[in-house]
Design a protein around this motif. Structure first.
Motif, short mmCIF file in Angstrom:
data_model
loop_
_atom_site.label_atom_id
_atom_site.label_comp_id
_atom_site.label_asym_id
_atom_site.label_seq_id
_atom_site.Cartn_x
_atom_site.Cartn_y
_atom_site.Cartn_z
N CYS A 32 -63.16 -28.76 -3.38
CA CYS A 32 -63.82 -28.02 -2.29
C CYS A 32 -63.22 -26.62 -2.16
O CYS A 32 -63.95 -25.64 -1.94
CB CYS A 32 -63.65 -28.77 -0.97
SG CYS A 32 -64.55 -30.33 -0.85
N PHE B 112 -64.36 -24.31 -5.08
CA PHE B 112 -65.73 -23.83 -4.83
C PHE B 112 -65.72 -22.69 -3.81
O PHE B 112 -66.40 -21.67 -3.99
CB PHE B 112 -66.61 -24.98 -4.32
CG PHE B 112 -68.03 -24.58 -4.02
CD1 PHE B 112 -69.01 -24.68 -4.99
CD2 PHE B 112 -68.38 -24.09 -2.77
CE1 PHE B 112 -70.32 -24.29 -4.72
CE2 PHE B 112 -69.68 -23.70 -2.48
CZ PHE B 112 -70.65 -23.80 -3.46
N GLU B 113 -64.95 -22.86 -2.75
CA GLU B 113 -64.90 -21.84 -1.69
C GLU B 113 -64.32 -20.53 -2.21
O GLU B 113 -64.78 -19.45 -1.83
CB GLU B 113 -64.05 -22.38 -0.53
CG GLU B 113 -64.17 -21.58 0.74
CD GLU B 113 -63.54 -22.29 1.93
OE1 GLU B 113 -63.25 -21.60 2.92
OE2 GLU B 113 -63.34 -23.53 1.87
N THR C 123 -67.13 -18.83 -4.34
CA THR C 123 -68.39 -18.45 -3.68
C THR C 123 -68.19 -17.75 -2.33
O THR C 123 -69.10 -17.05 -1.86
CB THR C 123 -69.27 -19.69 -3.43
OG1 THR C 123 -68.61 -20.55 -2.49
CG2 THR C 123 -69.53 -20.45 -4.73
N ASP D 278 -68.05 -19.44 0.37
CA ASP D 278 -68.62 -20.38 1.34
C ASP D 278 -67.96 -21.75 1.24
O ASP D 278 -67.59 -22.18 0.14
CB ASP D 278 -70.12 -20.59 1.09
CG ASP D 278 -70.95 -19.41 1.55
OD1 ASP D 278 -70.44 -18.59 2.34
OD2 ASP D 278 -72.12 -19.31 1.12
N LEU E 206 -68.18 -25.60 0.84
CA LEU E 206 -69.18 -26.42 0.15
C LEU E 206 -69.86 -27.37 1.13
O LEU E 206 -71.08 -27.53 1.11
CB LEU E 206 -68.52 -27.20 -0.98
CG LEU E 206 -69.43 -28.10 -1.82
CD1 LEU E 206 -70.57 -27.31 -2.43
CD2 LEU E 206 -68.62 -28.78 -2.92
N LEU F 221 -76.00 -32.83 -3.05
CA LEU F 221 -75.37 -32.08 -4.14
C LEU F 221 -75.09 -32.96 -5.35
O LEU F 221 -75.29 -32.55 -6.49
CB LEU F 221 -74.06 -31.47 -3.65
CG LEU F 221 -73.30 -30.62 -4.66
CD1 LEU F 221 -73.96 -29.25 -4.83
CD2 LEU F 221 -71.85 -30.46 -4.23
N MET G 227 -75.08 -29.01 -8.50
CA MET G 227 -74.07 -27.94 -8.47
C MET G 227 -74.43 -26.74 -9.35
O MET G 227 -74.36 -25.59 -8.90
CB MET G 227 -72.72 -28.52 -8.90
CG MET G 227 -71.60 -27.50 -8.99
SD MET G 227 -70.97 -26.99 -7.37
CE MET G 227 -70.05 -28.45 -6.92
N TYR H 248 -75.81 -18.39 -5.58
CA TYR H 248 -74.63 -17.52 -5.74
C TYR H 248 -74.72 -16.60 -6.95
O TYR H 248 -73.78 -15.87 -7.24
CB TYR H 248 -73.36 -18.37 -5.78
CG TYR H 248 -73.17 -19.13 -4.49
CD1 TYR H 248 -72.76 -18.47 -3.33
CD2 TYR H 248 -73.43 -20.50 -4.41
CE1 TYR H 248 -72.60 -19.15 -2.14
CE2 TYR H 248 -73.27 -21.19 -3.22
CZ TYR H 248 -72.85 -20.51 -2.09
OH TYR H 248 -72.71 -21.18 -0.91
N SER I 142 -69.25 -25.90 -13.23
CA SER I 142 -69.76 -27.21 -12.80
C SER I 142 -69.13 -28.34 -13.61
O SER I 142 -68.79 -29.40 -13.07
CB SER I 142 -71.28 -27.28 -12.94
OG SER I 142 -71.91 -26.39 -12.05
N CYS J 9 -67.53 -30.96 -11.08
CA CYS J 9 -68.32 -32.16 -10.75
C CYS J 9 -67.57 -33.49 -10.94
O CYS J 9 -67.71 -34.39 -10.11
CB CYS J 9 -69.64 -32.16 -11.52
SG CYS J 9 -70.82 -30.97 -10.81
#
Length: 446
Positions: A298, A301-302, A305, A307, A309, A331, A367, A375, A386, A390
């Motif tokens: 998580c 990803f943040e 991006t 953001d 997740l 997701l 994803m 994005y 990914s 993933c």
């Protein structure tokens, strides 16, 4: 709260009413601690259990982070647990190379509000959350993300494989850069001399006695900012330029072990900050090291991006937990029935077929497509990132890769893919060399 951060929290101050028997210790700039060894310089931040101060160590002539716990019994016990964990971390890493914060000293301090457990930790820089904010939530360059992920994974591998420890609250706030984003805020680089005695101007209250005045000033500033923001929106764009992060050292360490536990002795059913919480914790189906790997994914990803997740919200028809699980399945695909129905809380959230009780229509967005469509990742970057992320989001905890396995993943170990125009060619080449050198260091440590 991250325990060694270089700058105070963005949240409101801790509140003057918390400075009472059993509560915080009121610190003034220049106050001495531990028989005069540590001298308070400025407040770095605060948390539910403690305040944290930049202090000068007169014995080593270094700046340190001084964490002062509330004095009530339950807070003292929590501090003793954290000291036990941090001592094990320091004992197992004498060379201080495992990307985990280092405990230097601990002692008790008697004040007007009681006896406070104190921890002295190495001074570090800004949190990854501050780095994300500094970049206006636009997402960091993937090479920066990769370098940060390596550091976090080295820390998690050490905690999990060598110590048998779970962090249980991994998130951007709890990972600190080695140094400050702004060099001027670094106490060493700023060139200012350390404060070795209490300034005369500080005798009437210092940094913890003028909290109400600070709150009023902050609220006034926020009100002005809101008005200015509305005017900007009416007059044109509010888009901010991306900051240049080329000069920022993104090496980092995992911090804040107040909620850590040994895998053999988990002590809480509900762990992890909501947005980074693994599905098995929501369902109460037991947990182990793989919960930290979910939180790590998580966080990665943040970083990439800008953001979160998963940012679930409850409503009148479904609870926050159910929305959280729905977001996960949109997701990652439908949760296997055996896992969905296998937790102590499963009956509250799923029917016997493994479908959510109150959220029926899911909008699936895998994803790699999310990264491209929302994005604007390139197809190659989205696929490679990914492929790395993933597996860490497998609903079956035992199938998630370990930190050690993640360190061997091609995405972590690849050199920089140069997708630039000619004017950026030189910068990309330098980045490629830097990543290559980092890979050599990583292999040497193994």
């Amino acid at each position: 709260m991250s325990c060694t951060s270089s700058s105070a929290s963005d949240e409101d101050e801790e509140g003057i009413d918390s400075y009472r028997k059993g509560g915080y210790h009121a610190v003034r700039i220049g106050d001495p601690f531990n028989a005069g060894r540590y001298i308070a310089q400025r407040k770095l931040g605060w948390g539910q259990f403690s305040t944290v101060w930049l202090a000068y160590d007169t014995q080593s002539s270094n700046y340190v982070a001084l964490k002062i716990q509330k004095s009530a019994t339950q807070f003292s016990q929590a501090a003793l647990h954290e000291i036990e964990v941090l001592s094990a971390i320091a004992d197992g890493d004498p060379s201080n190379t495992k990307c985990v914060v280092r405990l230097i000293d601990h002692f008790k301090h008697l004040g007007p509000n009681g006896q406070h457990q104190c921890m002295v930790l190495e001074f570090l820089g800004d949190s990854l959350l501050r780095l994300i904010r500094h970049n206006h939530y636009k997402g960091l360059h993937l090479n920066k993300v990769r370098e940060i992920c390596k550091c976090i994974l080295i820390g998690l591998d050490y905690l999990h494989r060598e110590l048998g420890l779970l962090h249980t609250d991994l998130k951007p706030e709890n990972i600190l850069l080695f140094s400050t984003i702004d060099p001027a805020k670094d106490p060493v680089n700023s060139g200012a001399s350390p404060i070795l005695s209490r300034p005369e101007s500080n005798l009437n209250g210092g940094s913890t006695m003028n909290i109400i005045e600070k709150k009023l000033k902050r609220r006034a500033k926020k009100a002005v900012a809101k008005i200015s923001g509305r005017r900007t929106t009416m007059g044109g764009t509010t888009e901010k330029p991306e900051r240049n992060l080329d000069g920022v050292n993104v090496r980092c360490k995992v911090v804040d072990f107040g909620n850590a536990c040994w895998a053999a002795k988990p002590f809480a059913e509900e762990i992890q900050t909501r947005q980074y919480r693994a599905p098995e914790v929501i369902l109460r189906s037991g947990y182990s090291f793989s919960v930290d790997m979910w939180s790590f994914a998580c966080t990665a990803f943040e970083l990439a991006t800008g953001d979160m997740l998963f940012a679930p919200k409850g409503s009148q028809t479904f609870c926050e937990d159910e929305d959280h699980l729905a977001l996960m399945m949109e997701l990652l695909g439908k949760m296997p029935r055996k896992i969905a129905t296998g937790g102590a809380r499963s009956k509250d959230l799923f029917d016997r077929h493994g479908d959510l009780k109150r959220i029926r229509r899911l909008k699936y967005w895998p994803m790699n497509r999310l990264l491209v469509d929302r994005y604007k990742f390139s197809e190659d970057d989205a696929r490679e990132f990914s492929d790395f992320l993933c597996p860490l989001f497998d609903f079956a905890p035992e199938k998630r890769p370990t930190a050690q396995q993640c360190l061997q993943h091609p995405w972590i170990n690849c050199t920089v893919s140069i997708n630039v125009d000619m004017k950026n060619q030189g910068v990309a080449t330098v980045e490629k060399l830097e990543v290559g050198v980092n890979n050599l260091h990583l292999k040497a440590r193994k």
